[in-house]
Design an enzyme around this catalytic site. Structure first.
Site, mmCIF file in Angstrom:
data_model
loop_
_atom_site.group_PDB
_atom_site.id
_atom_site.type_symbol
_atom_site.label_atom_id
_atom_site.label_comp_id
_atom_site.label_asym_id
_atom_site.label_seq_id
_atom_site.Cartn_x
_atom_site.Cartn_y
_atom_site.Cartn_z
ATOM 1 N N ARG A 101 0.844 -1.191 0.000
ATOM 2 C CA ARG A 101 0.000 0.000 0.000
ATOM 3 C C ARG A 101 0.888 1.254 0.000
ATOM 4 N NH1 ARG A 101 -5.207 1.759 -0.937
ATOM 5 N NH2 ARG A 101 -6.112 2.921 0.785
ATOM 6 N N THR A 377 -10.217 -0.065 -9.643
ATOM 7 C CA THR A 377 -9.139 -0.802 -9.000
ATOM 8 C C THR A 377 -9.122 -2.075 -9.811
ATOM 9 O OG1 THR A 377 -9.534 0.154 -6.824
ATOM 10 C CG2 THR A 377 -8.598 -2.038 -6.811
ATOM 11 N N THR A 395 -4.295 -0.820 -6.951
ATOM 12 C CA THR A 395 -5.110 0.331 -7.341
ATOM 13 C C THR A 395 -4.318 1.623 -7.393
ATOM 14 O OG1 THR A 395 -7.163 1.519 -6.762
ATOM 15 C CG2 THR A 395 -5.748 0.891 -4.934
ATOM 16 N N ASN A 397 -6.539 4.138 -6.859
ATOM 17 C CA ASN A 397 -7.761 4.701 -6.270
ATOM 18 C C ASN A 397 -8.797 4.966 -7.356
ATOM 19 O OD1 ASN A 397 -9.488 5.372 -4.240
ATOM 20 N ND2 ASN A 397 -8.720 7.431 -3.934
ATOM 21 N N ASP A 419 -8.041 8.435 0.683
ATOM 22 C CA ASP A 419 -8.544 7.328 1.521
ATOM 23 C C ASP A 419 -8.295 7.569 3.013
ATOM 24 O OD1 ASP A 419 -9.719 5.821 -0.414
ATOM 25 O OD2 ASP A 419 -8.167 4.286 -0.541
ATOM 26 N N SER A 448 -7.662 1.092 3.676
ATOM 27 C CA SER A 448 -8.172 0.566 2.414
ATOM 28 C C SER A 448 -9.346 -0.367 2.683
ATOM 29 C CB SER A 448 -7.049 -0.211 1.725
ATOM 30 O OG SER A 448 -7.534 -0.898 0.598
#
Ligand code: DON
Length: 565
Positions: A101, A377, A395, A397, A419, A448
């Site tokens: 991430r 995504t 992703t 986003n 996010d 997420s």
């Protein structure tokens, strides 16, 4: 003889037909024994399948697919974003999670998206250089390959480089996608130059789409390794762009980025083991929590997509999303009560106040959220003959992320900073409300919903699944699990069946097309507001039974493709 002739003719006809198909081939539940790949783009599926056929494992195929998607499906496939990968091996009976991430840059701070009146400035949180988190994809994929793969990074990059350099034929979905975001993609020159012709018009269906700068970036990574992205020329291009446009990412942020290997969330549903993504995703916690609540009801007898089943699911979802807002965030920064959230006892407790009527969301906790956008995504599932499966969701986003292509580097930057909870109680783009746990902090990962999931039965891989869809990822994923376990649907039926969603706020059951009018009426009698909106998710899945792989590509994406051998 005659049968052989007919077969040959059929194959030839199919071959001719296939050349004319510009989009995916997903309409049959593919069965195979030696390998299966299900992605949202047929070119990525084809490249990943070749890897399996050449003796590579599921992780090799996954990394190849991920890089190919970054070229063929730039709206979500990426090297400028991040994601999560679950890897499970039947022989070791181990499931691990790779967390790649994005992270907030070191200069990020709690109120960075508030204007002078303390309101969230959505333009900045979603469409500026400040909206980008430090990308994790390249480091994450390289780590997956190094730890669990058998091929080199440069081998995995080869098909992607070729696709970027020589181009591929534009499909209707690609064409429509670019047009739908024309304004956003024309705002920055680098993006405009990639996605539009010199005269500003869009590339047409059937045109060849070439990405020269992206090819060069991928080649540099191939030559110098993943660190090139974080310390080399690519890193310099990112930082140059940041400096020019007021972004926060520095050379140090890039250099300091590292993916993490995490323990997935584990739970059980009926007699199955569920493994799904742990924080910084809320996905695993809530897939397990909602299934735990549902386990208190005989969902199978209530029937697939009956009003009673939808009511129980909606009430379970509503309760889980309240907890999401309160407790979930990056576990490297905040204490997430995972054990409690995923315990059977807590689920039983929550089920006690589910009645035959809707519980208004405001009675669970105050809040207010706007509608939620449809975005992008991408998830893929891969299985090999060595007992490995990979479940990967990654992703940038939104569709096309921030819309900003890094000048000279040819890839889109994520807008994942949205996010985070920019202000307690104010919803993000998916209508998700957050609080302190998910506030912006330097180097923290934003929360997420991505839920790459692996379901095991008696210690063996059984279901590999996951989806895009923002806040709807969690509910999409668990419905496919319930469709298979509770309702005995085959995997293609489970993936295709109309879906519903509830996320606490807005206080409504969102449904896709395909629910009967009388079901909706019964739900309204229970006090629910039911709204039909666009389709939700694209859940590329594999089921494994008696040594056979059954692949199901989601018909909601026209380029989806399940391929086996
Ligand atoms: O990580 C998340 O939960 C979101 N950034 C995912 C966005 C998404 O799924 C958009 N897709 N349809």
């Amino acid at each position: 003889m005659l049968r052989t002739k007919i077969f040959t003719i059929l194959v030839l006809v199919q071959g001719v037909f296939a050349q004319n198909i510009l989009e995916g081939d997903r309409s049959v539940p593919i069965e195979s024994k030696d390998g299966m790949v299900v992605t949202s783009h047929f070119l990525a599926s084809q490249e990943a399948l070749k890897v399996l056929k050449n003796g590579g494992n599921a992780i090799d195929a996954a990394v190849t697919a991920a890089f190919a998607l970054a070229v063929t499906q730039p709206r979500s496939g990426n090297i400028g974003g991040g994601g999560f990968m679950l890897v499970s091996n039947d022989k070791t009976n181990k499931v691990i999670a790779i967390d790649y991430r994005e992270k907030a840059p070191a200069a990020a701070y709690k109120d960075m998206f508030l204007d002078k009146d303390k309101n969230v400035d959505k333009k900045i949180s979603r469409f500026s250089h400040k909206s980008a988190g430090v990308p994790g994809t390249v480091a994450g994929l390289a780590l997956a390959l190094k730890k669990y793969g058998t091929i080199s990074l440069s081998t995995a990059l080869k098909p992607a480089i070729k696709l970027a350099q020589e181009g591929f034929i534009i499909t209707p979905r690609f064409y429509k996608g670019v047009l739908s975001k024309e304004k956003r993609l024309k705002k920055y020159k680098a993006s405009k130059d990639v996605f539009f012709k010199k005269d500003g018009s869009a590339y047409q269906v059937g045109d060849r789409f070439i990405q020269k700068d992206l090819a060069k970036t991928l080649k540099r990574i191939s030559k110098y390794g993943a660190q090139e992205f974080y310390t080399g020329k690519t890193a310099k291009y990112i930082v140059e762009d940041m400096k020019k446009h007021g972004g926060l990412i520095t050379m140090n942020d890039l250099k300091n980025y590292s993916p993490s290997i995490r323990k997935p969330v584990h739970g059980t549903y009926r007699s199955y083991d569920i493994y799904s993504m742990s924080p910084p995703s809320s996905g695993g916690a809530h897939v397990v929590q909602i299934l735990n609540i549902m386990e208190n009801y005989d969902i199978s007898s209530l029937g697939h997509n009956s009003a009673d089943t939808i009511h129980i699911m909606a009430e379970s979802m509503r309760r889980a999303y309240v907890d999401r807002a309160e407790y979930l965030g990056d576990s490297d920064f905040v204490k997430v009560p995972l054990k409690g959230l995923t315990s059977k006892a807590y689920a039983k407790e929550l089920s006690k106040n589910i009645t035959n009527q809707r519980t208004p969301s405001k009675d669970l906790k105050a809040g207010n959220a706007p509608g939620y956008e449809s975005n992008e995504t991408t998830h893929f599932s891969i299985a090999d003959k060595f007992g490995n499966v990979v479940s990967n969701t990654y992703t940038i986003n939104f569709s096309y992320g921030s819309g900003i292509i890094v000048n000279k580097a040819g890839f889109l930057l994520n807008n994942e900073m949205d996010d985070f909870s920019a202000k307690p109680g104010v919803a993000n783009a998916y209508g998700l409300i957050g609080g302190e746990s998910n506030k912006i902090e330097p180097n923290k990962r934003m929360l997420s919903s991505m839920s790459p999931t692996i379901v095991k039965k008696d210690g063996k891989n059984f279901l590999v699944t996951g989806s895009p869809g923002g806040s709807r990822i969690i509910t999409t994923t668990l419905q496919v699990i319930s469709n298979v376990i509770d309702h005995n649907l085959n995997i293609l039926a489970a993936v295709s069946a109309p879906r519903m969603h509830h996320q606490w706020f807005p206080d409504e059951i969102r449904i896709e097309e395909g629910f009967s009018k009388d079901t909706i009426k019964l739900l309204e009698q229970k006090g629910h507001k039911v709204v039909q909106k666009k389709s939700m998710g694209a859940i590329q899945s594999i089921m494994i039974k008696d040594g056979i792989f059954y692949g199901a590509a989601d018909p909601r994406r026209s380029t989806s493709s399940a391929l086996g051998f």
